[in-house]
Design a protein around this motif. Structure first.
Motif, short mmCIF file in Angstrom:
data_model
loop_
_atom_site.label_atom_id
_atom_site.label_comp_id
_atom_site.label_asym_id
_atom_site.label_seq_id
_atom_site.Cartn_x
_atom_site.Cartn_y
_atom_site.Cartn_z
N VAL A 186 0.87 -1.18 0.00
CA VAL A 186 0.00 0.00 0.00
C VAL A 186 0.91 1.23 0.00
O VAL A 186 1.83 1.32 0.81
CB VAL A 186 -0.91 0.02 1.26
CG1 VAL A 186 -1.74 1.30 1.31
CG2 VAL A 186 -1.82 -1.21 1.29
N THR A 187 0.66 2.15 -0.94
CA THR A 187 1.48 3.38 -0.99
C THR A 187 0.61 4.57 -0.63
O THR A 187 -0.43 4.81 -1.26
CB THR A 187 2.08 3.58 -2.40
OG1 THR A 187 2.77 2.39 -2.76
CG2 THR A 187 3.06 4.75 -2.40
N ASN A 188 1.04 5.29 0.37
CA ASN A 188 0.38 6.53 0.78
C ASN A 188 1.01 7.67 0.01
O ASN A 188 2.17 8.01 0.24
CB ASN A 188 0.66 6.79 2.27
CG ASN A 188 -0.50 6.42 3.17
OD1 ASN A 188 -1.63 6.31 2.72
ND2 ASN A 188 -0.21 6.25 4.44
N MET A 189 0.29 8.25 -0.94
CA MET A 189 0.84 9.37 -1.72
C MET A 189 0.08 10.63 -1.35
O MET A 189 -0.95 10.94 -1.93
CB MET A 189 0.72 9.08 -3.22
CG MET A 189 1.55 7.88 -3.63
SD MET A 189 1.19 7.33 -5.30
CE MET A 189 1.70 8.74 -6.22
N PHE A 190 0.59 11.33 -0.37
CA PHE A 190 -0.09 12.53 0.14
C PHE A 190 0.67 13.77 -0.33
O PHE A 190 1.73 14.08 0.20
CB PHE A 190 -0.21 12.47 1.67
CG PHE A 190 -1.39 11.63 2.11
CD1 PHE A 190 -1.50 10.31 1.71
CD2 PHE A 190 -2.40 12.17 2.88
CE1 PHE A 190 -2.59 9.54 2.06
CE2 PHE A 190 -3.50 11.41 3.25
CZ PHE A 190 -3.60 10.09 2.84
N PHE A 191 0.10 14.43 -1.34
CA PHE A 191 0.74 15.63 -1.90
C PHE A 191 0.31 16.87 -1.11
O PHE A 191 0.62 17.98 -1.51
CB PHE A 191 0.34 15.80 -3.37
CG PHE A 191 0.78 14.66 -4.25
CD1 PHE A 191 2.03 14.68 -4.86
CD2 PHE A 191 -0.05 13.57 -4.48
CE1 PHE A 191 2.43 13.63 -5.68
CE2 PHE A 191 0.34 12.52 -5.29
CZ PHE A 191 1.59 12.55 -5.89
N GLY A 219 7.73 16.90 -0.08
CA GLY A 219 8.81 17.88 0.15
C GLY A 219 10.18 17.30 -0.06
O GLY A 219 11.13 18.02 -0.41
N THR A 220 10.34 15.99 0.15
CA THR A 220 11.67 15.38 0.03
C THR A 220 11.72 14.42 -1.17
O THR A 220 12.59 13.56 -1.25
CB THR A 220 12.03 14.61 1.31
OG1 THR A 220 10.94 13.71 1.60
CG2 THR A 220 12.22 15.55 2.49
N SER A 221 10.74 14.54 -2.08
CA SER A 221 10.68 13.60 -3.20
C SER A 221 11.21 14.22 -4.48
O SER A 221 11.53 15.42 -4.52
CB SER A 221 9.22 13.19 -3.43
OG SER A 221 8.56 14.28 -4.08
N GLU A 230 9.62 16.05 -11.36
CA GLU A 230 8.92 14.82 -11.80
C GLU A 230 7.41 15.04 -11.75
O GLU A 230 6.91 15.71 -10.85
CB GLU A 230 9.30 13.67 -10.85
CG GLU A 230 8.70 12.35 -11.24
CD GLU A 230 9.28 11.20 -10.44
OE1 GLU A 230 10.20 10.54 -10.94
OE2 GLU A 230 8.82 10.97 -9.31
N THR A 231 6.68 14.49 -12.73
CA THR A 231 5.23 14.67 -12.73
C THR A 231 4.57 13.68 -11.75
O THR A 231 5.18 12.68 -11.36
CB THR A 231 4.62 14.40 -14.13
OG1 THR A 231 4.76 13.01 -14.40
CG2 THR A 231 5.30 15.24 -15.21
N ILE A 232 3.31 14.00 -11.43
CA ILE A 232 2.57 13.13 -10.50
C ILE A 232 2.40 11.73 -11.10
O ILE A 232 2.56 10.72 -10.43
CB ILE A 232 1.20 13.76 -10.18
CG1 ILE A 232 1.40 15.03 -9.37
CG2 ILE A 232 0.29 12.81 -9.47
CD1 ILE A 232 0.14 15.85 -9.22
#
Ligand code: ASP
Length: 327
Positions: A48-53, A80-82, A88-90
């Motif tokens: 499971v990946t939590n992708m919270f922008f 912030g650290t990605s 890079e695009t979403i």
């Protein structure tokens, strides 16, 4: 009816049967969470990946804990650290996590529609990845709507939370409806339950067009008010919302003090409600603005802590239902 929904993007098109399955599944997971060993192997081996922008305390942590309780592996993405900071695009970020073997992506973004975009791309590529909307702009926050529903139904019948318990109940949703994805998801779920939903706030934050979301097939109704009294009168539940200052581009309010005077929920204003009234708030709360600080901490009136606790069982249910769909 068996569960068939692959992505959880919003509640606008949910059927009554889906709510019932969700409530029953969340209820079983609540039982698991009451055990000493609060874990089941249901999603063992899944990622499971939590992708919270966009910032989050409750939703992100709650999805993380829910995934862990189901024995999934969890990746947490921090914008912030990605590589987003390098341009890079979403979609490329999502594809990177896909290449690492993500099975479920939980996505929050300040723009409406981003989870839908990623879901469409995952479908186009036939990846089988499930997408869960963790809150998109002002659009929807389905897991919050569902945890609110679960909290209310559980209060009315803890052992058997179900939709019909809310039929005819009066629910006032107070505050910044215009910018609130929580209000929108709650309007869909409460209407499906046949509750009477009353929206109230200043005209700048509760536009008349909400009234057009109106009467559903099961006799539910939606009312718009610009004064607190008619909305609170005999209300069974009062759902307060945060003023979404980050989304206000113009001067929509005279001042926070005046807002509190006209629309803040206090012990005094609650006298208008049903004697057994309970208050909800999705958090984070601006103490003393949308709700007085003492009310928020009063366990006899406030369901805020129960909402947070319900969130884990509800998110376990969502991850489980979509994560085991094809197994
Ligand atoms: N936590 C909720 C949301 O993400 C409510 C809020 O931020 O006011 O929409």
């Amino acid at each position: 009816m068996a569960w068939t929904r692959h992505h959880i993007l919003g509640l606008a098109d949910w059927k009554a049967e889906e709510y019932e399955i969700l409530l029953q599944t969340a209820s079983s997971f609540r039982e698991v969470l009451s055990r000493r060993t609060k874990k089941v192997p249901a999603l063992q081996g899944q990622v499971v990946t939590n992708m919270f922008f966009e910032p989050s305390t409750r939703t992100r942590s709650s999805f993380e804990l829910a995934a862990k309780r189901l024995s999934a592996d969890i990746l947490n993405f921090a914008p912030g650290t990605s590589s987003l900071t390098k341009g890079e695009t979403i979609l490329d970020t999502a594809k990177t996590y896909l290449a690492m073997g993500s099975d479920i992506m939980v996505i929050r973004h300040k723009e409406a529609g981003v989870p839908h975009l990623i879901a469409a791309e995952m479908d186009r590529l036939q990846t089988g990845v499930n997408v869960l909307n963790g809150g998109d702009g002002q659009h929807e926050h389905p897991s919050q709507g569902l945890l609110d529903l679960f909290t209310l139904c559980s209060l009315l019948d803890y052992e058997n939370p179900r939709l019909e318990l809310l039929k005819g109940k009066k629910v006032a949703i107070v505050g910044d409806i215009l910018h609130s994805r929580v209000a929108r998801s709650n309007i869909w779920s409460l209407r499906s339950a046949g509750a009477q939903v009353h929206l109230v706030g200043p005209p700048t934050l509760v536009p008349q067009f909400f009234a057009e979301m109106t009467v559903g097939s099961n006799g539910d109704q939606l009312f718009v008010h610009w004064q607190l009294e008619p909305a609170l009168k005999d209300a069974d539940f009062v759902m307060t919302l945060r003023l979404q200052k980050e989304r206000m581009t113009n001067y929509l309010l005279p001042s926070l003090r005046e807002y509190h005077q006209s629309y803040g929920i206090t012990r005094d204003s609650l006298k208008l409600c049903h004697p057994h009234v309970k208050i909800l708030h999705p958090g984070p709360v601006n103490r003393g603005v949308e709700i007085s600080s003492d009310l928020m901490d009063d366990p006899a009136l406030s369901l805020i802590q129960q909402q947070v606790t319900s969130g884990i069982a509800v998110r376990m249910a969502l991850l489980y239902l979509i994560g085991t769909l094809n197994s």
